[in-house]
Design a protein around this motif. Sequence first.
Motif, PDB file in Angstrom:
ATOM      1  N   ALA A  47       0.861  -1.179   0.000  1.00  0.00           N
ATOM      2  CA  ALA A  47       0.000   0.000   0.000  1.00  0.00           C
ATOM      3  C   ALA A  47       0.899   1.230   0.000  1.00  0.00           C
ATOM      4  CB  ALA A  47      -0.900  -0.009   1.231  1.00  0.00           C
ATOM      5  N   PHE A  48       0.730   2.077  -0.999  1.00  0.00           N
ATOM      6  CA  PHE A  48       1.525   3.286  -1.151  1.00  0.00           C
ATOM      7  C   PHE A  48       0.705   4.486  -0.690  1.00  0.00           C
ATOM      8  CE2 PHE A  48       3.082   0.236  -4.216  1.00  0.00           C
ATOM      9  CZ  PHE A  48       4.452   0.313  -4.045  1.00  0.00           C
ATOM     10  N   PRO A  49       1.260   5.316   0.183  1.00  0.00           N
ATOM     11  CA  PRO A  49       0.497   6.462   0.690  1.00  0.00           C
ATOM     12  C   PRO A  49       0.336   7.555  -0.366  1.00  0.00           C
ATOM     13  CG  PRO A  49       2.754   6.563   1.492  1.00  0.00           C
ATOM     14  CD  PRO A  49       2.611   5.252   0.747  1.00  0.00           C
ATOM     15  N   VAL A  50      -0.718   8.338  -0.208  1.00  0.00           N
ATOM     16  CA  VAL A  50      -0.912   9.545  -0.999  1.00  0.00           C
ATOM     17  C   VAL A  50      -0.893  10.691  -0.001  1.00  0.00           C
ATOM     18  CG1 VAL A  50      -2.461  10.824  -2.529  1.00  0.00           C
ATOM     19  CG2 VAL A  50      -2.246   8.340  -2.758  1.00  0.00           C
ATOM     20  N   ARG A  51       0.089  11.572  -0.137  1.00  0.00           N
ATOM     21  CA  ARG A  51       0.254  12.687   0.801  1.00  0.00           C
ATOM     22  C   ARG A  51       0.031  14.003   0.070  1.00  0.00           C
ATOM     23  NH1 ARG A  51       5.575   9.878   2.730  1.00  0.00           N
ATOM     24  NH2 ARG A  51       4.697   8.316   4.132  1.00  0.00           N
ATOM     25  N   ASP A  52      -0.930  14.769   0.521  1.00  0.00           N
ATOM     26  CA  ASP A  52      -1.263  16.062  -0.084  1.00  0.00           C
ATOM     27  C   ASP A  52      -1.510  15.937  -1.584  1.00  0.00           C
ATOM     28  OD1 ASP A  52      -0.981  17.419   2.387  1.00  0.00           O
ATOM     29  OD2 ASP A  52       1.198  17.507   2.100  1.00  0.00           O
ATOM     30  N   GLY A  53      -2.185  14.854  -1.983  1.00  0.00           N
ATOM     31  CA  GLY A  53      -2.524  14.645  -3.382  1.00  0.00           C
ATOM     32  C   GLY A  53      -1.380  14.136  -4.230  1.00  0.00           C
ATOM     33  N   ILE A  54      -0.273  13.733  -3.583  1.00  0.00           N
ATOM     34  CA  ILE A  54       0.898  13.239  -4.313  1.00  0.00           C
ATOM     35  C   ILE A  54       1.145  11.775  -3.940  1.00  0.00           C
ATOM     36  CG2 ILE A  54       3.373  13.518  -4.716  1.00  0.00           C
ATOM     37  CD1 ILE A  54       2.944  16.479  -3.861  1.00  0.00           C
ATOM     38  N   PRO A  55       1.102  10.868  -4.922  1.00  0.00           N
ATOM     39  CA  PRO A  55       1.383   9.460  -4.619  1.00  0.00           C
ATOM     40  C   PRO A  55       2.868   9.266  -4.317  1.00  0.00           C
ATOM     41  CG  PRO A  55       0.933   9.746  -6.958  1.00  0.00           C
ATOM     42  CD  PRO A  55       0.740  11.076  -6.312  1.00  0.00           C
ATOM     43  N   VAL A  56       3.153   8.589  -3.213  1.00  0.00           N
ATOM     44  CA  VAL A  56       4.535   8.299  -2.819  1.00  0.00           C
ATOM     45  C   VAL A  56       4.823   6.855  -3.232  1.00  0.00           C
ATOM     46  CG1 VAL A  56       6.179   8.227  -0.908  1.00  0.00           C
ATOM     47  CG2 VAL A  56       4.324   9.910  -0.888  1.00  0.00           C
ATOM     48  N   LEU A  57       5.452   6.698  -4.383  1.00  0.00           N
ATOM     49  CA  LEU A  57       5.666   5.374  -4.961  1.00  0.00           C
ATOM     50  C   LEU A  57       7.086   4.873  -4.709  1.00  0.00           C
ATOM     51  CD1 LEU A  57       3.721   5.745  -8.314  1.00  0.00           C
ATOM     52  CD2 LEU A  57       2.929   4.861  -6.117  1.00  0.00           C
ATOM     53  N   LEU A  58       7.515   4.967  -3.477  1.00  0.00           N
ATOM     54  CA  LEU A  58       8.818   4.455  -3.062  1.00  0.00           C
ATOM     55  C   LEU A  58       8.595   3.156  -2.315  1.00  0.00           C
ATOM     56  CD1 LEU A  58      10.279   7.804  -1.702  1.00  0.00           C
ATOM     57  CD2 LEU A  58      10.753   6.735  -3.914  1.00  0.00           C
ATOM     58  N   LEU A  59       9.329   2.112  -2.704  1.00  0.00           N
ATOM     59  CA  LEU A  59       9.131   0.812  -2.070  1.00  0.00           C
ATOM     60  C   LEU A  59       9.389   0.868  -0.570  1.00  0.00           C
ATOM     61  CD1 LEU A  59      10.680  -1.518  -4.785  1.00  0.00           C
ATOM     62  CD2 LEU A  59       8.260  -1.139  -4.286  1.00  0.00           C
ATOM     63  N   ASP A  60      10.351   1.676  -0.127  1.00  0.00           N
ATOM     64  CA  ASP A  60      10.631   1.735   1.309  1.00  0.00           C
ATOM     65  C   ASP A  60       9.641   2.605   2.072  1.00  0.00           C
ATOM     66  OD1 ASP A  60      11.664   4.043   0.164  1.00  0.00           O
ATOM     67  OD2 ASP A  60      13.475   4.069   1.389  1.00  0.00           O
TER      68      ASP A  60
END
Length: 73
Positions: A47-60
Amino acid sequence: MTQGTTSGPLGLDPLLLEVLACPDTHHSPLTVDEAAGELLCATCDRAFPVRDGIPVLLLDEARRRGGTGTATP
C-alpha cells in the motif's frame, strides 16, 4: 471548468491513475483505497500512501497489507 481542475479519488487526476503502477518489477497497475488514503498493488500487496494529493511510490515508504507492517525491515 478549466483544464486540470478535475480530480478523482484522493485528489489525483483520473488520467494519472490510469498509468500509475507499482514501481517493483513486473507488478500490477495500482488501485485506490480511498478510506485508507492509499494506492494498492494486488501483486505484492503493498500500500503506497498519498500525501497532499501526491502518490509516494517508493518501495521503502510502502507498507505491506495484511498486518505485516512496513515493506522494509
